[in-house]
Design a protein around this motif. Structure first.
Motif, PDB file in Angstrom:
ATOM      1  N   UNK A  34       0.999  -0.973  -0.360  1.00 27.66           N
ATOM      2  CA  UNK A  34      -0.206   0.111  -0.113  1.00 27.66           C
ATOM      3  C   UNK A  34       0.606   1.271   0.030  1.00 27.66           C
ATOM      4  N   UNK A  35       2.226   1.222   0.151  1.00 32.28           N
ATOM      5  CA  UNK A  35       3.311   1.940  -0.204  1.00 32.28           C
ATOM      6  C   UNK A  35       3.241   3.006   1.041  1.00 32.28           C
ATOM      7  N   UNK A  36       3.643   2.804   2.436  1.00 30.85           N
ATOM      8  CA  UNK A  36       2.950   3.090   3.489  1.00 30.85           C
ATOM      9  C   UNK A  36       4.912   3.643   3.719  1.00 30.85           C
ATOM     10  N   UNK A  37       5.529   2.497   2.976  1.00 26.29           N
ATOM     11  CA  UNK A  37       6.847   2.487   3.375  1.00 26.29           C
ATOM     12  C   UNK A  37       7.346   1.593   2.234  1.00 26.29           C
ATOM     13  N   UNK A  38       8.327   1.810   2.178  1.00 30.12           N
ATOM     14  CA  UNK A  38       9.352   1.695   0.863  1.00 30.12           C
ATOM     15  C   UNK A  38      10.192  -0.001   0.683  1.00 30.12           C
ATOM     16  N   UNK A  39      10.327  -0.212   1.875  1.00 27.75           N
ATOM     17  CA  UNK A  39      11.211  -1.125   2.462  1.00 27.75           C
ATOM     18  C   UNK A  39      10.514  -1.931   3.816  1.00 27.75           C
ATOM     19  N   UNK A  40      10.841  -3.989   4.497  1.00 29.90           N
ATOM     20  CA  UNK A  40      10.719  -4.231   5.158  1.00 29.90           C
ATOM     21  C   UNK A  40      11.554  -4.590   6.065  1.00 29.90           C
ATOM     22  N   UNK A  41      12.649  -4.402   6.771  1.00 28.31           N
ATOM     23  CA  UNK A  41      14.178  -5.252   7.478  1.00 28.31           C
ATOM     24  C   UNK A  41      13.547  -5.502   8.521  1.00 28.31           C
TER      25      UNK A  41
ATOM     26  N   UNK B 109       7.189 -14.944  -2.216  1.00 27.23           N
ATOM     27  CA  UNK B 109       8.167 -14.388  -2.982  1.00 27.23           C
ATOM     28  C   UNK B 109       6.922 -14.145  -3.829  1.00 27.23           C
ATOM     29  N   UNK B 110       5.843 -14.439  -4.468  1.00 27.63           N
ATOM     30  CA  UNK B 110       4.911 -14.431  -4.913  1.00 27.63           C
ATOM     31  C   UNK B 110       4.064 -13.050  -5.396  1.00 27.63           C
ATOM     32  N   UNK B 111       4.656 -12.546  -4.324  1.00 30.11           N
ATOM     33  CA  UNK B 111       3.628 -10.619  -3.205  1.00 30.11           C
ATOM     34  C   UNK B 111       4.647  -9.759  -3.236  1.00 30.11           C
ATOM     35  N   UNK B 112       5.521  -9.898  -3.269  1.00 31.87           N
ATOM     36  CA  UNK B 112       7.090  -9.232  -2.789  1.00 31.87           C
ATOM     37  C   UNK B 112       8.236  -9.536  -3.376  1.00 31.87           C
ATOM     38  N   UNK B 113       8.726  -9.188  -3.543  1.00 32.48           N
ATOM     39  CA  UNK B 113      10.546  -8.796  -4.068  1.00 32.48           C
ATOM     40  C   UNK B 113      11.490  -8.842  -2.886  1.00 32.48           C
TER      41      UNK B 113
ATOM     42  N   UNK C 207      22.569 -31.521   2.848  1.00 35.68           N
ATOM     43  CA  UNK C 207      22.882 -30.021   3.194  1.00 35.68           C
ATOM     44  C   UNK C 207      21.599 -29.183   4.048  1.00 35.68           C
ATOM     45  N   UNK C 208      21.801 -28.789   5.546  1.00 38.14           N
ATOM     46  CA  UNK C 208      20.912 -28.851   5.292  1.00 38.14           C
ATOM     47  C   UNK C 208      19.852 -26.986   5.347  1.00 38.14           C
ATOM     48  N   UNK C 209      18.803 -26.931   4.989  1.00 39.02           N
ATOM     49  CA  UNK C 209      18.531 -25.558   4.017  1.00 39.02           C
ATOM     50  C   UNK C 209      18.186 -24.499   4.470  1.00 39.02           C
ATOM     51  N   UNK C 210      19.099 -23.483   5.153  1.00 38.63           N
ATOM     52  CA  UNK C 210      19.099 -22.359   6.101  1.00 38.63           C
ATOM     53  C   UNK C 210      18.147 -22.052   6.160  1.00 38.63           C
ATOM     54  N   UNK C 211      17.321 -21.462   6.833  1.00 35.05           N
ATOM     55  CA  UNK C 211      16.368 -20.328   6.843  1.00 35.05           C
ATOM     56  C   UNK C 211      17.282 -18.887   6.884  1.00 35.05           C
ATOM     57  N   UNK C 212      16.494 -18.504   5.645  1.00 35.09           N
ATOM     58  CA  UNK C 212      17.571 -16.918   5.141  1.00 35.09           C
ATOM     59  C   UNK C 212      16.663 -15.997   4.850  1.00 35.09           C
ATOM     60  N   UNK C 213      16.890 -14.552   5.269  1.00 39.69           N
ATOM     61  CA  UNK C 213      16.105 -13.616   5.733  1.00 39.69           C
ATOM     62  C   UNK C 213      16.679 -12.267   5.154  1.00 39.69           C
ATOM     63  N   UNK C 214      15.610 -11.895   4.348  1.00 38.26           N
ATOM     64  CA  UNK C 214      16.271 -10.610   3.533  1.00 38.26           C
ATOM     65  C   UNK C 214      14.979  -9.216   3.295  1.00 38.26           C
ATOM     66  N   UNK C 215      15.629  -8.139   2.709  1.00 40.69           N
ATOM     67  CA  UNK C 215      14.580  -7.212   2.689  1.00 40.69           C
ATOM     68  C   UNK C 215      13.256  -7.136   1.969  1.00 40.69           C
ATOM     69  N   UNK C 216      12.205  -7.024   2.200  1.00 35.78           N
ATOM     70  CA  UNK C 216      11.083  -7.120   1.683  1.00 35.78           C
ATOM     71  C   UNK C 216      11.108  -5.748   0.993  1.00 35.78           C
ATOM     72  N   UNK C 217      11.068  -6.013  -0.392  1.00 30.50           N
ATOM     73  CA  UNK C 217      10.552  -4.441  -1.144  1.00 30.50           C
ATOM     74  C   UNK C 217       9.018  -4.985  -2.602  1.00 30.50           C
ATOM     75  N   UNK C 218       8.615  -4.174  -2.907  1.00 32.12           N
ATOM     76  CA  UNK C 218       7.900  -4.497  -3.771  1.00 32.12           C
ATOM     77  C   UNK C 218       8.318  -4.516  -4.760  1.00 32.12           C
TER      78      UNK C 218
END
Length: 264
Positions: A91-98, A108-112, A217-228
């Motif tokens: 909704x463009x209340x902000x530019x990114x999620x960290x 990933x279907x909703x955001x980058x 190998x264990x598939x590590x849980x990975x965390x990134x910055x969410x963007x439109x």
């Protein structure tokens, strides 16, 4: 980000969105640097939290400052509750999620997402009488291994440790207690929580047997910055900044304040 601005947004995080709205109304020439509005939950220590003075603190808060310095941008945090945090981005209340947003196929279907800026490794712990080193499926065959129910750790164990007895628990803490009294041979789980247990008085019974093996190998849980998804240029800038702070040692200096082990 300069010290004065950091002090201001740490204290005013909950109302930073209003400040950003006012700044965006100024002529472009009046703004020395681009302003990036970043949503932070502020309730997930040690990654992000509000301290007793209502100031934002934590690993992600410090890392955000470093990334924005690298980008030569001003970042303004907006404290937002977890529920609806992605909706606010769209909704463009902000530019990114960290805010410790795990990179998943569904999201990933909703955001980058940017490249991961932290990952959570998994480890096996056991009683000190049990030798450390080899934690392969063959080495732990017929051993009783506890882990959290309905977790990535359960999925991994059931897929690869078929000759072990897998015991499931509602919480990792419950598995740790059974390990303590000898009902389990090992516990497999999140390195953050298991390391914290080992550092406690009760955890003196036990030690790290080893990280999840490289194969399988264990598939590590990975965390990134969410963007439109349309904000490709901003994604590229964040990715370049992540590479820079990891290469120049800034990332490790920040990480060491909060974690005793690598999370890259």
């Amino acid at each position: 980000m300069n010290v004065d601005l950091l002090s201001i947004w740490r204290k005013l995080g909950p109302i930073a969105a209003l400040a950003v709205g006012l700044s965006s109304a100024l002529p472009a020439a009046a703004q020395d640097k681009p302003v990036i509005r970043v949503a932070v939950e502020g309730a997930y220590p040690p990654f992000n939290y509000l301290d007793q003075n209502n100031e934002l603190q934590g690993f992600e808060v410090d890392l955000l400052q470093a990334l924005c310095d690298a980008m030569k941008a001003e970042c303004m945090p907006t404290v937002h509750q977890w529920d609806g945090i992605m909706r606010g981005l769209l909704n463009k209340e902000y530019d990114a999620i960290m805010s410790s947003l795990e990179i998943t196929e569904r999201r990933q279907k909703r955001i980058a997402f940017t490249n991961p800026y932290y990952r959570i490794p998994a480890i096996f712990i056991g009683l000190k009488e049990m030798p450390a080193g080899d934690v392969t499926p063959r080495a732990l065959a017929e051993k009783r291994i506890g882990t959290a129910d309905r977790s990535d750790h359960e999925t991994y164990l059931k897929e690869f440790y078929k000759e072990s007895e897998i015991e499931l628990y509602g919480k990792t803490e419950e598995a740790n207690l059974d390990l303590l009294v000898g009902r389990l041979d090992a516990v497999f789980g999140d390195k953050r929580f298991l390391t914290k247990f080992l550092e406690s008085r009760e955890g003196g019974c036990c030690h790290i047997l080893g990280d999840a093996p490289a194969n399988p190998a264990y598939r590590h849980q990975s965390y990134g910055i969410g963007l439109r998804k349309e904000d490709v240029a901003l994604k590229d800038r964040f990715n370049a900044a992540i590479v820079q702070v990891m290469a120049d040692g800034t990332y490790d200096r920040i990480r060491a304040k909060y974690f005793s082990f690598d999370i890259k």
